[in-house]
Every structure is written in structure tokens, then in C-alpha cells.
Design a protein around this motif. Sequence first.
Motif, PDB file in Angstrom:
ATOM      1  N   HIS A 125       0.850  -1.190   0.000  1.00  0.00           N
ATOM      2  CA  HIS A 125       0.000   0.000   0.000  1.00  0.00           C
ATOM      3  C   HIS A 125       0.882   1.235   0.000  1.00  0.00           C
ATOM      4  CE1 HIS A 125       0.350   1.484   4.271  1.00  0.00           C
ATOM      5  NE2 HIS A 125       0.925   0.301   4.376  1.00  0.00           N
ATOM      6  N   ALA A 126       0.298   2.369  -0.320  1.00  0.00           N
ATOM      7  CA  ALA A 126       1.034   3.618  -0.433  1.00  0.00           C
ATOM      8  C   ALA A 126       1.404   4.152   0.939  1.00  0.00           C
ATOM      9  CB  ALA A 126       0.202   4.646  -1.201  1.00  0.00           C
ATOM     10  N   ASN A 127       2.611   4.727   1.005  1.00  0.00           N
ATOM     11  CA  ASN A 127       3.002   5.355   2.255  1.00  0.00           C
ATOM     12  C   ASN A 127       2.378   6.746   2.359  1.00  0.00           C
ATOM     13  OD1 ASN A 127       4.460   6.673   0.327  1.00  0.00           O
ATOM     14  ND2 ASN A 127       6.432   6.486   1.336  1.00  0.00           N
ATOM     15  N   VAL A 128       2.737   7.492   3.383  1.00  0.00           N
ATOM     16  CA  VAL A 128       2.113   8.799   3.628  1.00  0.00           C
ATOM     17  C   VAL A 128       2.435   9.778   2.505  1.00  0.00           C
ATOM     18  CG1 VAL A 128       2.012  10.751   5.209  1.00  0.00           C
ATOM     19  CG2 VAL A 128       2.169   8.423   6.116  1.00  0.00           C
ATOM     20  N   ASP A 129       3.651   9.709   1.968  1.00  0.00           N
ATOM     21  CA  ASP A 129       4.061  10.635   0.909  1.00  0.00           C
ATOM     22  C   ASP A 129       3.641  10.167  -0.477  1.00  0.00           C
ATOM     23  OD1 ASP A 129       5.299  12.288   2.766  1.00  0.00           O
ATOM     24  OD2 ASP A 129       7.147  11.119   2.694  1.00  0.00           O
ATOM     25  N   HIS A 130       3.035   9.019  -0.574  1.00  0.00           N
ATOM     26  CA  HIS A 130       2.567   8.459  -1.849  1.00  0.00           C
ATOM     27  C   HIS A 130       3.707   8.307  -2.866  1.00  0.00           C
ATOM     28  CE1 HIS A 130      -1.745   8.683  -0.897  1.00  0.00           C
ATOM     29  NE2 HIS A 130      -1.441   9.785  -0.251  1.00  0.00           N
ATOM     30  N   ASN A 131       4.872   7.993  -2.386  1.00  0.00           N
ATOM     31  CA  ASN A 131       6.004   7.798  -3.286  1.00  0.00           C
ATOM     32  C   ASN A 131       6.631   6.412  -3.170  1.00  0.00           C
ATOM     33  OD1 ASN A 131       7.219   7.979  -0.814  1.00  0.00           O
ATOM     34  ND2 ASN A 131       8.538   9.705  -1.309  1.00  0.00           N
ATOM     35  N   LYS A 132       6.011   5.563  -2.390  1.00  0.00           N
ATOM     36  CA  LYS A 132       6.580   4.236  -2.204  1.00  0.00           C
ATOM     37  C   LYS A 132       5.503   3.280  -1.739  1.00  0.00           C
ATOM     38  CE  LYS A 132      10.417   1.908   0.157  1.00  0.00           C
ATOM     39  NZ  LYS A 132      11.484   2.060   1.155  1.00  0.00           N
ATOM     40  N   CYS A 133       5.589   2.062  -2.233  1.00  0.00           N
ATOM     41  CA  CYS A 133       4.684   1.014  -1.769  1.00  0.00           C
ATOM     42  C   CYS A 133       5.350   0.275  -0.615  1.00  0.00           C
ATOM     43  CB  CYS A 133       4.359   0.032  -2.905  1.00  0.00           C
ATOM     44  SG  CYS A 133       3.266   0.705  -4.166  1.00  0.00           S
ATOM     45  N   ILE A 134       4.659   0.184   0.476  1.00  0.00           N
ATOM     46  CA  ILE A 134       5.182  -0.547   1.631  1.00  0.00           C
ATOM     47  C   ILE A 134       4.255  -1.718   1.922  1.00  0.00           C
ATOM     48  CG2 ILE A 134       6.336   1.465   2.615  1.00  0.00           C
ATOM     49  CD1 ILE A 134       3.974   1.847   4.448  1.00  0.00           C
ATOM     50  N   ARG A 135       4.812  -2.672   2.610  1.00  0.00           N
ATOM     51  CA  ARG A 135       4.043  -3.884   2.874  1.00  0.00           C
ATOM     52  C   ARG A 135       2.901  -3.599   3.845  1.00  0.00           C
ATOM     53  NH1 ARG A 135       4.674  -8.751   1.392  1.00  0.00           N
ATOM     54  NH2 ARG A 135       6.705  -8.234   0.471  1.00  0.00           N
TER      55      ARG A 135
END
Length: 892
Positions: free
Chosen positions: A602-612
Motif C-alpha cells: 500500500h502507499a506510504n504517507v508521501d505516496h512515493n513508495k509502496c510498503i508492505r
Amino acid sequence: MVSRRMEFWIWNGNLVIRMLLLLMLLLPYDELCGMPSINCSIKDDPFPIPHNFYQPGNISIGGITNQVAFFNDPVSFIQHPIHMTLDEPMSYTKNYQHILALAFAVKKLNKDPNLIPNITLGFYILNSYNLGRMTFKATLSLLSGQRKLVPNFSCDYLQKTIAVIGGLLSETSANSATILNIYKTPQLTHGTLSLAKGDREKFPSLYQMVPSEAYQYRGIVHLLHHFRWTWIGLLAMDDDYGNQFLQTIVPILTENSICSAFTFRLPKATYMEEMVEQMTVKLAERYPDLMDRKTNVFYLYGQPPVMMCLRLIFCLSSFTSLPPLSKVWIITSHWDFGSFAFQDFLDAGSFHGTLSFTVHSNQPPGFQEFLQTIRPFWAEADGFIQPFWEQAFSCSLKHKLEKICTGEEKLESLPGTFFEMHMTGYSYNIYNAVYAAAHALHNINIHGSKQRRLAGGGRLDVQNIQPWQLHRFLQRTLFNNSAGESVRFDKNRELVTVFDLANWLIFSNGSFARLKVGKLDPFAPSDNQLTLNDDQIVWHRGFKQGLPVSVCNDQCQPGYSKTKREGEKFCCYDCIPCPGGMISEQKGKYMDSCVNCPEELHANVDHNKCIRKILNYLSHKEPLGIVLALLATSFFLITVIVFTIFVQYQDTPIVKANNRSLTYILLVSLQLCFLCSLLFIGQPGKVTCVLRQTAFGVIFCVAISSVLAKTITVVLAFMATKPGSSMRKWVDKRIANAFIVFCTFIQASICSVWLSTSPPFPERDMHSLNGKIILKCNEGSATMFYCVLGYMGFLATISFTVAFLARKLPDSFNETKFITFSMLVFCSVWLSFVPAYLSTKGKAMVAMEIFSILASSAGLLGCIFCPKCYIIILKPELNNREQLIKRNNKRM
């Protein structure tokens, strides 16, 4: 061969007529009248091409070069053009190496005993002056012989031209091909040739020593993508070749997400003065576009004369109010950084850091030593060396200037803008072209020898070979040259080779350096066609911060996506944040739009990386799970204690009242209810998912059935105390137990149908909670699940109703009042459970169900058994029959 000749002339009759008309324009009438004669009594051409280089041989290779040009004034129509005097010839000094490369190749071949032995190879090189009419005349001269202009006739003392090498410019090559194609004479062009779609089929005798321009366009796209340049300026000559270039490159750039900020058409004129004047005017008009800070990359398409004019114009602009240009120039392989003598004093700093796809070159052994031997009179027949020598060294060989050439000047002392000691790409192509023709002749010689041995006579003989017979062997040419590189043509008659990416460094003294910083291999896989050494590239001095940026606007940062600006090109956009659940990140290049993460991420807070995603389930290790587990265990232990008390005081009246066995069944079922809640804590599995709802449904059914049986037993007991009542036969323990079994059997049957049709199973819910994967039990069949709950609710409602109606019976034998309260708690809990269950997600839903199980079970335990335990433990004096009857009589 005669039949082929006849067929040839029939198909090309119209072209022959055109050539005859051309001859009539070029030659005096009296010479045309002598053409039918084959006794070689034809007069010499009265207007021969002055700049030529002739070396005799059994077989000759023709050459068309662009080494000398006349910069004369425009036609004024004041006097006849034939009487107009031309200016002194201006030499493209760098092009003189092309002539020497051909002479060097022929010299090496004549010394090679393995290739075409017993054959002396000659050459005849003519200048085209960058004029169409002179190109036609040079081509006809090569077909006629030295100083004769009689195509299709050959005298005994005239050498035969077996192939023609040239020219450097596309227009020169195309003009020559128009004539050479009639005679099917092979033509090997050493410059990049721009042909319109379908034109290659019109010139079947044309061989190209440079790969197609389409490969360069592909390399340009790779280069622009590599540096993320998406906003570039296009410059092209305002002629057919420039039109063809723009029509080809603009769609290619658009398909690859690259935009042209502007298109600058360089005016074409017949005369140099006129070209400079027009270009200067147009340049002043378009200079604001060129100075745009966003557009730092220019892609220039043009022939060498255009480059020289641009250099002159940019240098002249330095004396005006126009600011200097600090741009990255990307130039096609047509270009070579050369100078005329009068350009030596001009600054070319605008082109510092230029990138160009140059024709691949290598250094054949002995070539540099050969150049060191060149002197003004090294070959008497060399008609090119005088203008080259005088303009390169700024001296005179004919005592016309104050400075006289000593003849001992050395080529290695010249700057690179005038002459290079290392073989350039075009010279290397000429060298390979000569060897390709020689290998074709060698293969003809081998083929002819085999035929003579097999048939007793030869049909192919190198001495008598015709030019059209060379094609069969030239197309199959495959050899390694003296530099160790393979030479062969593809199916389109184009040389299979690579391009070098050169970085041009211009110094203040007018000299330059050409650094090879990469390679374009058109025949490699698409991802590996362009190789670059970024660290070696030197940019223009105006880019002090390193890598130039050429974009319409700054790239969107990770976490943002592009949105188009109305009325502008797609390379100009605004940046908007990615919506929830989507990201944009940098993977070699910035993404144009936001994308969804894979299901497991899913997207992190900054919407620049997918995290588990976090696994969401009610764990034994988290506080909520621990608290619920402790509550379940505590209530279980309390129920065990109550059960122990009731067993210990089983003979007392309060325990024996209302069917002691029902009391034990209820206490055991409550213990199991508390333990059942532990199945909902922990990661769901196949077994736990099946046991959760079914065990809960059956055990709770036993508990409610026991409560209902106790309630009915109380009612029947009071009804049986009346004299003559027929209800006494129903007051029996076995009937109560059978009632529990019957009610439980119905619930067990519902669960059995559920498990056999659509049993519960573990499931991973990816979408209900953002950033979390809910590990839950899918009920399989929601209908069966609510049937289980509905049946328990049905039993609870009946029990509550019966207990409520019997609540005023005497207390000594009546626990319906407590059952009424317990059923009220039970129904309240489960009525509030359904909406709460449906409105929660993840482990909160599981916690809600556990809480409902514990609360309803604790309600039964507390409301029914706490008053009795109070009497048993704290008020034992009340736990006897007399006291109970006495209390009852007082109330009555």
C-alpha cells in the motif's frame, strides 16, 4: 549479354533521351555530331572539370568529391553567365582526406598479391562543387573516360570505371545515382544518404557505407531519454531533405514522449552570401526562441555547408547585441567540424560540448605514415592539392601571395578544423568501399577460374567485366579489413556497422578535440543499443551546474502525477498529488501518472513508495487480545468455581431446586462458551474457521436450551402442585434432558448443512482497510450463519417470554425472575451485536463477537447463579427447606 542490353535500353529509353538532352546542354554541337564514331576521334571536352585526380590502371574506380567550391556572386543578368568570372576556389580542407583515403586504399591494393593479382587498379576523382549540374557532368565524365564526355562508348586506351564512390552530401549522391542507375554501375556512397520512402527501390545500383538514418533517429531517442530531455528545439534546412527529416522525426519524438519546443527552418539559397544574409535575418527573428531557458537542447539536421554558415552567423552575432547561446547541440552524422581558411579567426564557442552521432572509424595500418609523406607535388595528377595546400597553410604555390609555400609544410601541424591525421569516419567509409569493390572483383576472378576449369572456357573475366556484373558479388561481400573489422551489406545494401557518439570540445585558439563518449549499435537489442560514458562528457561552459536540463517544466516529484495544461503540448503539465492508495515513484525516470500498489502493498504517507501492508487479526500478543483472553479465562475459572460449589452443596435445597442436572448442564455449557471465545483469538486457520461459528452456535444452543428447560420446569412444577393436575407426568428430569437434546439437534443439523454446503474458510481481505490485510474467516454462507444466530435468538426469545410470564411465582422454588434478567441481558447483547458486527472491519469485528459471547455468557452466569452462590456461601442459614418455606409463606 546482348539480350540483357536490349532489355535494358527498352526499359530505360526515356532516361536515355533525357541524358541526350543534358549532353546537348553541356557540349558543343560539333562534338555531339561525332558521338556515333567509335574510332576515338572525338575531341576533348572544351570545359573539363578542373579539379580532378587521375591514376591509370586496368580497371578504374571513380570518385565524386566535394572538396572545392566557388563562392561567386548571384546571377545579375547583366552579362552572359558563361563570361562571368568566378571567385577563387575555396577548399573544404578537411575533405581532402577523403581523396587521400581513396588513393591510399588503391595503393595498398596494387601492392597486395592476394587480391586481384595481375590487375592494376586505377582511379579517377572529380569534384562536384556542390552543384547539381556539375555533379551530372562529373558522373558522365566517369562513364566516358578521362577528358571525354561520350557515355556508353569505350576506346582501347581508356580505362573502364567499374564502380563509383560518392558523394558526401545526399543531394550529390542522389544526382549521381540518377545517371549511374541507367548503366547499372555500382555506386558506394560514403556519406549519410537521405532517401524518401520508396526511393531506394528506384536506385538498385546504390550501396550505402553508412547505416540508415532511421537508426540515428532511434539513437537520438535513446540519448534524449537517457538525459531526460523532453523539450528540444528542431533545426533543419528548408528543403526537401529538411521536410523529410521533420516529417519523420516529429512523430517518432511524440511517440516517445518528447516534444519540440520550436521548429527553425534554415533558409536554403544558391549562393553563400545570399544564404548568410537570409539566415542572419531569420536568426534575429527567432533568437528569443533560441534563448528560451527551458529549451537547452537543439537537434540540428543539415549538411556540412549549413554548419559552416551557422558557425559564421553565430560568430557574427557576437559583435552585435545578441547574447551568446549556451546550448547542447545534437547533430546527425552529416556534420564534420571543418573550416574554410577565412573562418580560422572566428570563434566557434557556441558549439562547445556538441554531441553528434559520427560515422564509425578506425585507423588502418600505414595510413598516418602515408599522410606524413604528402607534399604539394607528391602526385602530378592531383588537381586538389593546390587549393588545399594554399588555404590550409595560408601560402601560395604560384607566387601570388607574399608568403610562398616552401613545400615542406607538414599536415600534422594543421589544426583539426582544417585536417585530421586520424582517419575520419567518411574517409574510413571510402577506404572500405574501395576494398569492397576489390573483394567483389576478387570473387569474380575466383568464380571465373572455376567456370574455366569446369566448362573449358570462361564466361567471367575480370579484364572484361562489365559494371552491372559486379552487383551479384558486391551484395555478398563479407571480409575483414586491415583494421580487423568486418565489412558487409545488409538486405537494403547498407553497411552493417555502428555509430560513434562524439563529444566536440572547442578551444579558444580555434582547435578542437573529438572525444568518443559512447556507441550506438543499431543491431543490438533495443535496451542495449546506446552505451554512454556520462562522466567523460564535457558540457558547454554555460552549464556550470553540470548536466543540462531541457524540459517544459520541472519534473513532478515522487508522490505527484501529471495533469495536462489546456492549449499546450503534452510535455507541459501541472503536478497534482496522487490520490489515496496510489503512488508515483522514480524508477529510472519519473512516472507520468499515479499507479496502484500491488495487493500485498500500500502507499506510504508521501505516496512515493509502496510498503508492505500490516496483517490485521486479533493476536494473542496485542493488548486487546490479551485482555479478552484474560476475561475469557477468568469467567471460565469463575464458572468452574461456581460448578464446584454447586457440586459440593448438591444436597442442599437451593441446589436441588429446579432440576439439579439442568443446573450442571448449564454450568458446563457456560464454561465451554467462555473457552469457545478463545477460538476467535489468533491467526485464522482452516480448523479454527470451521470450529469458531459451529462450536459457538451448538454450545450456546445447549446453554439457552438449558435455561429454557429450567424455565419450563418451574412453570410445570407449580402447575403440578395444584390438586388433580394432569401436569405431574411432565415434571420429569428425562423430559427436560430430552428437550435440551432436541433443541440442540436442530442447531447441530443447521451447522451440518452449513459445513457440507459452504463451510467457513480463511480469507485475506486486501481492500477493506487501507494499508492492512485483514486475516479473517469467510463465513462461506452468510445465510447459514444468520440462521444459526436466528435460531439462538428464537430460543432466547421463548425463554425470555416464558420467564417473564412466570416471574411472580413464589421465590423459594422460582428462579424465573433471575432467568428473566439473564435473558434480557442475553437478548440485549445479541440485538446490539448484529449492527455492530456489520459496521466494523478486521479485528474489531472479531473483538465485538468475542465481547458478545463473553457478555451474554457472563449475563447468564451472573443473573442466575450469583444469588444462589450468595445464599450458599454468605447466608447458609437460609439454605434449608424450613427457611425457604417460611420466607415463601411470609411473602404470600
